[in-house]
Write a protein that holds these residues in place. Sequence first.
Motif, PDB file in Angstrom:
ATOM      1  N   SER A   6      47.415  43.075  51.799  1.00 16.28           N
ATOM      2  CA  SER A   6      47.455  43.039  50.339  1.00 16.28           C
ATOM      3  C   SER A   6      48.399  44.098  49.801  1.00 16.28           C
ATOM      4  O   SER A   6      48.500  45.196  50.336  1.00 16.28           O
ATOM      5  N   SER A   7      49.054  43.748  48.715  1.00 12.56           N
ATOM      6  CA  SER A   7      49.942  44.707  48.070  1.00 12.56           C
ATOM      7  C   SER A   7      49.121  45.634  47.171  1.00 12.56           C
ATOM      8  O   SER A   7      47.927  45.427  46.953  1.00 12.56           O
ATOM      9  N   THR A   8      49.772  46.625  46.635  1.00 13.06           N
ATOM     10  CA  THR A   8      49.091  47.557  45.733  1.00 13.06           C
ATOM     11  C   THR A   8      48.580  46.828  44.495  1.00 13.06           C
ATOM     12  O   THR A   8      47.492  47.116  43.999  1.00 13.06           O
ATOM     13  N   ASP A  10      47.566  43.774  44.383  1.00 14.58           N
ATOM     14  CA  ASP A  10      46.362  43.039  44.749  1.00 14.58           C
ATOM     15  C   ASP A  10      45.146  43.951  44.808  1.00 14.58           C
ATOM     16  O   ASP A  10      44.048  43.544  44.430  1.00 14.58           O
ATOM     17  N   ARG A  62      52.412  36.199  46.015  1.00 10.17           N
ATOM     18  CA  ARG A  62      53.042  36.581  44.756  1.00 10.17           C
ATOM     19  C   ARG A  62      53.193  35.379  43.844  1.00 10.17           C
ATOM     20  O   ARG A  62      53.479  34.288  44.306  1.00 10.17           O
ATOM     21  N   ARG A  70      61.851  46.162  46.116  1.00  9.08           N
ATOM     22  CA  ARG A  70      61.863  47.269  45.151  1.00  9.08           C
ATOM     23  C   ARG A  70      63.134  47.209  44.324  1.00  9.08           C
ATOM     24  O   ARG A  70      64.180  46.792  44.779  1.00  9.08           O
TER      25      ARG A  70
END
Length: 72
Positions: A6-8, A10, A62, A70
């Motif tokens: 999971s990303s930040t 999420d 996403r 980034r």
Amino acid sequence: MAGPPSSTGDVFLYFLAIFLPPVAVFFKRGCSADVLINILLWILGWIPGVIHAWWIISRYGRPAGAPVGRRY
């Protein structure tokens, strides 16, 4: 087979889903049937709404059109 971690964002959505599950689903999926289903589950009980929100957050990656890398 496990999916990608999971990303930040999420992690933030998982935390938000504890308090306001429909809002977390809306941020993940936009205005879709998933939000309406989550609202109904949330009305029926807090736990079904949270479980559904966590499932949506973990299932979908996403959103379409989201930046991939980034930005410098």
